[in-house]
Design a protein around this motif. Structure first.
Motif, PDB file in Angstrom:
ATOM      1  N   ALA A 169       0.824  -1.210   0.000  1.00 15.78           N
ATOM      2  CA  ALA A 169       0.000   0.000   0.000  1.00 15.78           C
ATOM      3  C   ALA A 169       0.855   1.255   0.000  1.00 15.78           C
ATOM      4  CB  ALA A 169      -0.927  -0.011   1.217  1.00 15.78           C
ATOM      5  N   VAL A 170       1.852   1.296   0.874  1.00 15.93           N
ATOM      6  CA  VAL A 170       2.689   2.493   0.999  1.00 15.93           C
ATOM      7  C   VAL A 170       3.582   2.647  -0.227  1.00 15.93           C
ATOM      8  CG1 VAL A 170       4.399   3.673   2.428  1.00 15.93           C
ATOM      9  CG2 VAL A 170       2.554   2.377   3.509  1.00 15.93           C
ATOM     10  N   LYS A 171       4.061   1.538  -0.781  1.00 20.32           N
ATOM     11  CA  LYS A 171       4.831   1.614  -2.033  1.00 20.32           C
ATOM     12  C   LYS A 171       3.995   2.246  -3.140  1.00 20.32           C
ATOM     13  CE  LYS A 171       7.688  -1.116  -4.133  1.00 20.32           C
ATOM     14  NZ  LYS A 171       8.340  -2.283  -4.800  1.00 20.32           N
ATOM     15  N   HIS A 172       2.728   1.903  -3.173  1.00 23.14           N
ATOM     16  CA  HIS A 172       1.831   2.465  -4.193  1.00 23.14           C
ATOM     17  C   HIS A 172       1.696   3.977  -4.011  1.00 23.14           C
ATOM     18  CE1 HIS A 172      -1.440   2.518  -7.108  1.00 23.14           C
ATOM     19  NE2 HIS A 172      -2.166   3.217  -6.243  1.00 23.14           N
ATOM     20  N   LEU A 173       1.571   4.411  -2.763  1.00 21.06           N
ATOM     21  CA  LEU A 173       1.470   5.855  -2.496  1.00 21.06           C
ATOM     22  C   LEU A 173       2.760   6.576  -2.875  1.00 21.06           C
ATOM     23  CD1 LEU A 173      -0.370   5.736   0.949  1.00 21.06           C
ATOM     24  CD2 LEU A 173      -1.324   6.556  -1.213  1.00 21.06           C
ATOM     25  N   ILE A 174       3.894   5.961  -2.568  1.00 18.60           N
ATOM     26  CA  ILE A 174       5.191   6.558  -2.915  1.00 18.60           C
ATOM     27  C   ILE A 174       5.336   6.666  -4.433  1.00 18.60           C
ATOM     28  CG2 ILE A 174       7.695   6.197  -2.832  1.00 18.60           C
ATOM     29  CD1 ILE A 174       7.220   4.844  -0.067  1.00 18.60           C
ATOM     30  N   GLY A 177       4.019   9.624  -5.946  1.00 19.87           N
ATOM     31  CA  GLY A 177       4.706  10.872  -5.655  1.00 19.87           C
ATOM     32  C   GLY A 177       4.584  11.368  -4.228  1.00 19.87           C
ATOM     33  N   HIS A 178       3.967  10.602  -3.351  1.00 18.78           N
ATOM     34  CA  HIS A 178       3.773  11.037  -1.966  1.00 18.78           C
ATOM     35  C   HIS A 178       4.990  10.691  -1.098  1.00 18.78           C
ATOM     36  CE1 HIS A 178      -0.447  12.038  -2.601  1.00 18.78           C
ATOM     37  NE2 HIS A 178      -0.548  10.927  -3.297  1.00 18.78           N
ATOM     38  N   ARG A 179       5.344  11.635  -0.234  1.00 17.63           N
ATOM     39  CA  ARG A 179       6.416  11.412   0.740  1.00 17.63           C
ATOM     40  C   ARG A 179       5.933  11.647   2.176  1.00 17.63           C
ATOM     41  NH1 ARG A 179      11.542  11.048  -1.159  1.00 17.63           N
ATOM     42  NH2 ARG A 179      12.409  11.883   0.791  1.00 17.63           N
ATOM     43  N   GLU A 180       4.962  12.519   2.320  1.00 17.77           N
ATOM     44  CA  GLU A 180       4.418  12.820   3.658  1.00 17.77           C
ATOM     45  C   GLU A 180       3.190  11.929   3.894  1.00 17.77           C
ATOM     46  OE1 GLU A 180       6.128  14.845   5.596  1.00 17.77           O
ATOM     47  OE2 GLU A 180       7.517  15.178   3.932  1.00 17.77           O
ATOM     48  N   GLY A 198       5.379  -2.765   7.962  1.00 16.07           N
ATOM     49  CA  GLY A 198       5.319  -2.713   6.497  1.00 16.07           C
ATOM     50  C   GLY A 198       5.335  -1.285   5.992  1.00 16.07           C
ATOM     51  N   TYR A 199       4.641  -0.398   6.691  1.00 15.00           N
ATOM     52  CA  TYR A 199       4.643   1.040   6.385  1.00 15.00           C
ATOM     53  C   TYR A 199       6.068   1.592   6.480  1.00 15.00           C
ATOM     54  CZ  TYR A 199       4.199   5.974   7.927  1.00 15.00           C
ATOM     55  OH  TYR A 199       4.362   7.327   8.120  1.00 15.00           O
ATOM     56  N   ARG A 200       6.743   1.297   7.591  1.00 21.42           N
ATOM     57  CA  ARG A 200       8.113   1.800   7.786  1.00 21.42           C
ATOM     58  C   ARG A 200       9.071   1.234   6.734  1.00 21.42           C
ATOM     59  NH1 ARG A 200       6.840   0.118  13.117  1.00 21.42           N
ATOM     60  NH2 ARG A 200       6.285   1.854  14.504  1.00 21.42           N
ATOM     61  N   LYS A 201       8.914  -0.035   6.437  1.00 21.08           N
ATOM     62  CA  LYS A 201       9.803  -0.699   5.471  1.00 21.08           C
ATOM     63  C   LYS A 201       9.736  -0.026   4.104  1.00 21.08           C
ATOM     64  CE  LYS A 201      10.525  -5.204   3.245  1.00 21.08           C
ATOM     65  NZ  LYS A 201      10.002  -6.599   3.129  1.00 21.08           N
ATOM     66  N   ALA A 202       8.529   0.291   3.665  1.00 21.04           N
ATOM     67  CA  ALA A 202       8.366   0.941   2.358  1.00 21.04           C
ATOM     68  C   ALA A 202       9.012   2.321   2.352  1.00 21.04           C
ATOM     69  CB  ALA A 202       6.884   1.043   2.007  1.00 21.04           C
ATOM     70  N   LEU A 203       8.868   3.069   3.446  1.00 18.47           N
ATOM     71  CA  LEU A 203       9.483   4.398   3.532  1.00 18.47           C
ATOM     72  C   LEU A 203      10.999   4.290   3.522  1.00 18.47           C
ATOM     73  CD1 LEU A 203       7.226   6.168   6.218  1.00 18.47           C
ATOM     74  CD2 LEU A 203       7.145   6.452   3.730  1.00 18.47           C
ATOM     75  N   ARG A 204      11.534   3.391   4.336  1.00 17.25           N
ATOM     76  CA  ARG A 204      13.002   3.238   4.410  1.00 17.25           C
ATOM     77  C   ARG A 204      13.575   2.841   3.062  1.00 17.25           C
ATOM     78  NH1 ARG A 204      11.936   0.679   9.686  1.00 17.25           N
ATOM     79  NH2 ARG A 204      11.957  -1.324   8.606  1.00 17.25           N
ATOM     80  N   GLU A 205      12.891   1.921   2.404  1.00 15.75           N
ATOM     81  CA  GLU A 205      13.369   1.437   1.103  1.00 15.75           C
ATOM     82  C   GLU A 205      13.417   2.571   0.077  1.00 15.75           C
ATOM     83  OE1 GLU A 205      11.144  -1.308  -1.850  1.00 15.75           O
ATOM     84  OE2 GLU A 205      12.181  -2.644  -0.453  1.00 15.75           O
ATOM     85  N   ALA A 206      12.504   3.536   0.208  1.00 18.78           N
ATOM     86  CA  ALA A 206      12.448   4.673  -0.728  1.00 18.78           C
ATOM     87  C   ALA A 206      13.326   5.840  -0.271  1.00 18.78           C
ATOM     88  CB  ALA A 206      11.011   5.138  -0.881  1.00 18.78           C
ATOM     89  N   GLY A 207      14.021   5.657   0.860  1.00 24.29           N
ATOM     90  CA  GLY A 207      14.878   6.724   1.366  1.00 24.29           C
ATOM     91  C   GLY A 207      14.117   7.859   2.018  1.00 24.29           C
ATOM     92  N   ILE A 208      12.896   7.592   2.454  1.00 24.56           N
ATOM     93  CA  ILE A 208      12.071   8.613   3.106  1.00 24.56           C
ATOM     94  C   ILE A 208      12.182   8.437   4.621  1.00 24.56           C
ATOM     95  CG2 ILE A 208       9.723   9.509   3.401  1.00 24.56           C
ATOM     96  CD1 ILE A 208       9.077   8.371   0.618  1.00 24.56           C
ATOM     97  N   PRO A 209      12.571   9.473   5.343  1.00 26.80           N
ATOM     98  CA  PRO A 209      12.686   9.352   6.803  1.00 26.80           C
ATOM     99  C   PRO A 209      11.343   8.976   7.441  1.00 26.80           C
ATOM    100  CG  PRO A 209      13.698  11.386   6.018  1.00 26.80           C
ATOM    101  CD  PRO A 209      12.947  10.818   4.865  1.00 26.80           C
ATOM    102  N   VAL A 210      11.403   8.094   8.435  1.00 22.63           N
ATOM    103  CA  VAL A 210      10.191   7.711   9.165  1.00 22.63           C
ATOM    104  C   VAL A 210       9.939   8.757  10.250  1.00 22.63           C
ATOM    105  CG1 VAL A 210       9.105   5.969  10.625  1.00 22.63           C
ATOM    106  CG2 VAL A 210      10.573   5.259   8.708  1.00 22.63           C
ATOM    107  N   ASN A 211       8.822   9.434  10.144  1.00 24.79           N
ATOM    108  CA  ASN A 211       8.446  10.466  11.102  1.00 24.79           C
ATOM    109  C   ASN A 211       7.534   9.839  12.166  1.00 24.79           C
ATOM    110  OD1 ASN A 211       7.387  12.649  12.523  1.00 24.79           O
ATOM    111  ND2 ASN A 211       7.238  13.962  10.714  1.00 24.79           N
TER     112      ASN A 211
END
Length: 341
Positions: A169-174, A177-180, A198-211
């Protein structure tokens, strides 16, 4: 007044034992004798007591399903799949709600054991299920867990691919074009922890900091779907929308979606123009919204079906003195893309 087996025997002109043979199928009798018995049963409207008959065989043919929260439609669908599977093997289901309270869960299990159930399926309120070691010490029966992982008691489990579904799901959002991207869950338990990972994993994989401020969980209360509309997740969503610059929201389950979606609607936030939205679970009403909601679909009927098979297989093992390793089976989720992202 209820008729007795003796009255059936007298009317059919046979012994009580012969009536028992016919009704229980335990011994062959002549066709004409069987017909006389069944005619007498019908004429007297004799009602067989299946519970008493099963107890004489050393089993109740009852399986208890201890549900953490029946206000969640997901578990009603699990119960449907479970009941359908058990019926194929001659078992009946007793459904009982723990209202997300461990003390109620323990009392439910105690009452079901007192009712001589042959097995238990449990969606636990908390991870700690060590109490089962003591309760089942002198009453060993098969147990299967659904949806949430137990700690302190080893048994069969049926879970969804929670981490993989959230990651997709989060990979699809990324990819859109979404980062926030924020994550809201109805409560923090083992299942929601897997989805958050799973949410955190997708962000980390895309180089997006986990907030950490973007990850929110509701309380552990069991309330109605109506009360979830303005509950803890509603308040978290309101805070995320008014104090942070999120462009996408991922909801961890249907209960969280009730609060999050209510907030979006009341603030007149347009989906997906103002914010993209994806939810875990695929409730029936997700296609009734405008736009329809993109969802990570689970298959609760299948979870119940597999749990039922596990219990029935374990019951055969118990009778035959077979000891097999415990199983963990994951039921794959599927992303259904609609108009909300």
């Amino acid at each position: 007044m209820k008729s007795s087996i003796k009255e059936v025997a007298h009317l059919a002109g046979v012994s009580v034992a012969t009536v028992s043979y016919v009704l229980n199928g335990t011994k062959k009798v002549r066709p004409e004798t069987e017909k006389r018995v069944m005619d007498a049963v019908q004429k007297l409207n004799y009602q067989i007591n299946p519970l008493a008959r099963n107890f004489r065989k050393g089993e109740s043919k009852l399986i208890g399903f201890v549900v953490c929260d029946l206000s969640n439609y997901f578990f009603q669908d699990v119960a449907h799949g479970l009941e359908t599977q058990l019926a194929k093997h001659g078992y009946r289901l007793i459904l009982i709600d723990s209202k997300e309270e461990k003390s109620i869960e323990m009392e439910n299990v105690r009452n079901l054991l007192a009712s001589s159930v042959d097995g238990l399926v449990i969606a636990p309120t908390t991870e700690d299920c060590s109490y089962l070691k003591f309760m089942l010490a002198n009453h060993p029966i098969p147990v299967a867990f659904v949806d949430r992982k137990p700690i302190g008691f080893e048994s069969d489990m049926v879970l969804s691919t929670n981490e993989d579904g959230a990651y997709e799901a989060v990979k699809h959002l990324i990819a859109k074009g979404h980062r926030e991207i924020a994550f809201v869950g109805s409560r923090l338990d083992s299942t929601m922890a897997e989805r958050a990972e799973g949410y955190r994993k997708a962000l980390r994989e895309a180089g997006i900091p986990v907030n950490a401020n973007y990850i929110r969980f509701g309380d552990s209360l069991s309330v109605s779907q109506r009360d979830h509309r303005h509950g803890a997740v509603y308040k978290h969503t309101l805070d995320l929308l008014t104090k942070h610059d999120i462009t996408a929201l991922f909801s961890g389950n249907t209960l969280a979606t009730v609060g999050a979606f209510t907030c979006l609607m009341e603030l007149n936030i347009k989906i997906p123009q103002d914010i993209a939205f994806i939810t875990f679970d695929d409730s029936f009403w997700f296609t009734m919204t405008t736009p329809a909601l993109t969802a990570i679909s689970q298959y609760p009927d299948q979870i119940g079906d597999v749990a039922g098979k596990m219990i029935c297989e374990r019951l055969v093992d118990f009778r035959n003195g077979v000891d097999r390793p415990h199983q963990l089976q994951r039921i794959a989720t599927q992303m259904i893309i609609r108009g909300s992202c």
